[in-house]
Design a protein around this motif. Sequence first.
Motif, short mmCIF file in Angstrom:
data_model
loop_
_atom_site.label_atom_id
_atom_site.label_comp_id
_atom_site.label_asym_id
_atom_site.label_seq_id
_atom_site.Cartn_x
_atom_site.Cartn_y
_atom_site.Cartn_z
N SER A 1 0.94 -0.89 -0.28
CA SER A 1 0.08 -0.18 -0.13
C SER A 1 0.90 0.85 0.33
O SER A 1 2.02 1.21 -0.09
CB SER A 1 -0.95 -0.21 1.07
OG SER A 1 -0.07 0.08 2.21
N GLY A 2 0.40 2.59 -0.42
CA GLY A 2 1.05 3.69 0.49
C GLY A 2 0.92 4.13 1.36
O GLY A 2 1.22 3.21 2.42
N LEU A 3 2.61 4.79 1.51
CA LEU A 3 3.44 5.26 2.74
C LEU A 3 2.02 5.68 3.76
O LEU A 3 2.18 5.39 5.17
CB LEU A 3 4.49 5.97 2.60
CG LEU A 3 6.30 5.54 2.39
CD1 LEU A 3 6.63 6.57 1.91
CD2 LEU A 3 6.47 4.49 3.21
N ASP A 4 1.41 6.29 3.79
CA ASP A 4 0.27 7.35 4.09
C ASP A 4 -0.61 5.70 4.30
O ASP A 4 -1.78 6.45 4.99
CB ASP A 4 -0.14 8.06 3.58
CG ASP A 4 -0.79 8.22 2.25
OD1 ASP A 4 -0.68 7.12 1.50
OD2 ASP A 4 -1.49 8.86 1.83
N VAL A 5 -1.04 5.37 4.04
CA VAL A 5 -1.93 3.47 4.54
C VAL A 5 -1.43 2.58 5.20
O VAL A 5 -0.98 2.19 4.74
CB VAL A 5 -1.84 3.24 2.81
CG1 VAL A 5 -3.52 1.99 3.56
CG2 VAL A 5 -2.97 4.48 2.02
N ALA A 6 -1.50 2.47 6.80
CA ALA A 6 -1.54 1.83 7.28
C ALA A 6 -2.51 0.55 7.44
O ALA A 6 -3.61 0.48 7.08
CB ALA A 6 -1.74 2.38 8.92
N TYR A 7 -1.60 -0.28 6.37
CA TYR A 7 -2.24 -1.70 6.48
C TYR A 7 -1.12 -3.11 7.06
O TYR A 7 -0.27 -3.23 6.46
CB TYR A 7 -2.90 -1.78 5.28
CG TYR A 7 -3.10 -3.64 4.85
CD1 TYR A 7 -4.57 -3.11 5.06
CD2 TYR A 7 -2.75 -4.39 4.96
CE1 TYR A 7 -5.83 -4.61 4.69
CE2 TYR A 7 -4.15 -5.80 4.57
CZ TYR A 7 -5.48 -5.61 4.52
OH TYR A 7 -5.63 -6.55 4.45
N PRO B 1 -4.17 -1.54 -0.99
CA PRO B 1 -3.53 -3.10 -0.78
C PRO B 1 -4.79 -3.63 -1.82
O PRO B 1 -5.36 -3.52 -1.43
CB PRO B 1 -2.84 -3.57 0.43
CG PRO B 1 -4.30 -3.10 1.10
CD PRO B 1 -5.06 -1.54 0.45
N THR B 2 -4.69 -4.88 -2.72
CA THR B 2 -4.89 -5.30 -3.17
C THR B 2 -4.07 -7.24 -3.22
O THR B 2 -2.98 -6.73 -2.65
CB THR B 2 -5.01 -5.07 -4.38
OG1 THR B 2 -3.89 -5.32 -5.30
CG2 THR B 2 -6.18 -3.98 -4.96
N ARG B 3 -4.74 -8.09 -3.19
CA ARG B 3 -3.96 -9.27 -3.79
C ARG B 3 -3.02 -9.66 -4.23
O ARG B 3 -2.00 -10.49 -4.39
CB ARG B 3 -5.36 -10.81 -3.40
CG ARG B 3 -4.98 -12.05 -3.39
CD ARG B 3 -5.55 -13.02 -4.13
NE ARG B 3 -5.84 -14.19 -4.14
CZ ARG B 3 -5.18 -15.26 -3.37
NH1 ARG B 3 -5.44 -14.44 -1.63
NH2 ARG B 3 -4.55 -16.61 -3.02
N HIS B 4 -3.26 -9.02 -5.47
CA HIS B 4 -1.93 -9.11 -6.95
C HIS B 4 -1.27 -7.84 -6.18
O HIS B 4 0.18 -8.95 -6.51
CB HIS B 4 -2.79 -8.36 -7.82
CG HIS B 4 -1.42 -8.05 -8.81
ND1 HIS B 4 -1.71 -9.86 -9.70
CD2 HIS B 4 -1.61 -7.30 -10.08
CE1 HIS B 4 -1.34 -8.88 -10.71
NE2 HIS B 4 -0.40 -7.65 -10.74
N ARG B 5 -1.34 -7.63 -5.56
CA ARG B 5 0.10 -6.71 -4.94
C ARG B 5 0.87 -6.86 -4.24
O ARG B 5 1.91 -6.56 -3.89
CB ARG B 5 -0.51 -5.17 -4.96
CG ARG B 5 -1.24 -4.45 -6.18
CD ARG B 5 -1.85 -3.05 -5.57
NE ARG B 5 -1.76 -1.91 -6.17
CZ ARG B 5 -2.75 -1.05 -6.54
NH1 ARG B 5 -3.11 -0.15 -5.21
NH2 ARG B 5 -3.35 0.04 -7.78
N PHE B 6 -0.03 -7.58 -3.33
CA PHE B 6 0.15 -8.43 -1.97
C PHE B 6 1.31 -9.35 -2.64
O PHE B 6 2.73 -9.73 -2.52
CB PHE B 6 -0.34 -9.59 -0.79
CG PHE B 6 -1.07 -8.56 -0.39
CD1 PHE B 6 0.51 -7.80 0.76
CD2 PHE B 6 -1.74 -8.19 0.12
CE1 PHE B 6 -0.74 -7.24 1.85
CE2 PHE B 6 -2.78 -7.04 0.84
CZ PHE B 6 -1.69 -6.90 2.30
N VAL B 7 1.07 -10.36 -3.65
CA VAL B 7 2.14 -11.06 -4.54
C VAL B 7 3.22 -10.81 -4.79
O VAL B 7 4.29 -11.78 -4.77
CB VAL B 7 0.75 -12.08 -5.77
CG1 VAL B 7 1.55 -13.18 -6.24
CG2 VAL B 7 -0.38 -12.63 -5.06
N LEU B 8 2.54 -9.62 -5.97
CA LEU B 8 4.00 -8.40 -6.41
C LEU B 8 5.25 -8.11 -4.77
O LEU B 8 6.42 -7.72 -5.70
CB LEU B 8 3.29 -7.52 -6.95
CG LEU B 8 2.66 -7.96 -8.90
CD1 LEU B 8 1.83 -7.42 -9.09
CD2 LEU B 8 3.42 -8.50 -10.02
#
Length: 396
Positions: free
Chosen positions: A181-187, A214-221
Amino acid sequence: MSGTAAGERLARAALSRLTEPGDERVGRWLRTMEPAELVRGLTGTGPPPPGAGAERLAGCRARARTLDPEGDLRAVARLGGRYVCPGDTEWPAQLDDLGDARPLGLWVRGSPDLRLWALRSVALVGARACTGYGSHVAALLGGGLAERGWVVVSGAAYGIDGAAHRGALAAGGATVAVLASGLDVAYPRGHAELLGRIGEQGIVLTELPPGGHPTRHRFVLRNRVIAALTRGTVVVEAEYRSGSLVTARHARRLGRHTMGVPGPVTSGLSAGVHELLREGACLVTDADDVVELVGGIGELGPERRGPVVPRDLLPPTAARVLEALPGRGGAPVARVAHDAGTSEERALASLYELRALGFVERQGDLWQLADGSSTSVEAKPPDGTPVCGEAVLDLG
């Protein structure tokens, strides 16, 4: 920060919003096009890049309506961050091993130098829904590696990731969180405080611009960045379908060390790790094991052995004589010498030595084990029936 021109940095920041992380088509375009030229081609203010489909171009032009790379750079600067690009002195060159899937750049928060930290780093990843055992092991590994001067890299997720980060922080060590996610998005939101601590004491980084969700695809990447950034990846608890295994397999393809911590064979959370070990990953149990694999020449773990017991210190002949004594009753010197493969004189001298040490005692002409020094026991069922002809189990 130096090495990348302001115009190229701005264009790469724009591309990070126009395209998705790890897009190999974008990487191929950048081999022959300047970043600014590619931005113009994707947004419709210049010739489209070769092979760009209508759907892709439409998606990029829709994103271009809110494109503001200068604003993104300012937003990250307000967080105390920066945008690190290939060519900067802070850029970790090992990320270039990803080829066309190399990040366009990294949005980074934290004062340490990312390149220097990445040179001596290890990834610790694993299950989100981990067991108490997994959390404990991850914290021990994180703390142990930090104490030995290694940087702990993980994904800041619940479970193993969070335990690894906390272990490193508790040891006063270095840790890096790689976000999807972006730096300003706490996830995840529950790790907002943890991410704040990492940003103050370590480094938080991401490929996504401010506001990126965040998305599932972005976690994988994201996992490919963790694998490429570090010297090796350790997996602590993972099911068969686990993003942690994706990270480890990325690491193996990149020529990095892959490691796994074994767990109970009855647990589904051990299944993925055990499969990784079957594929050739190295089994590790503590920070010393990890450092021996990823460290330099001479960074060896301690020798592994059980406790030293008094009989381990006996001279070879005395040890053979002790083993030659029967488990029950006594034996004359001649029989002991025969069974020990030595002369009667040597056997007798050893028996007196063993008696002085409390291992044996003499009863007339017979020698026997002293009380409490028995080295074996007959294996029998509760009713006393001999098993396999009085099988002997060595308890020494």
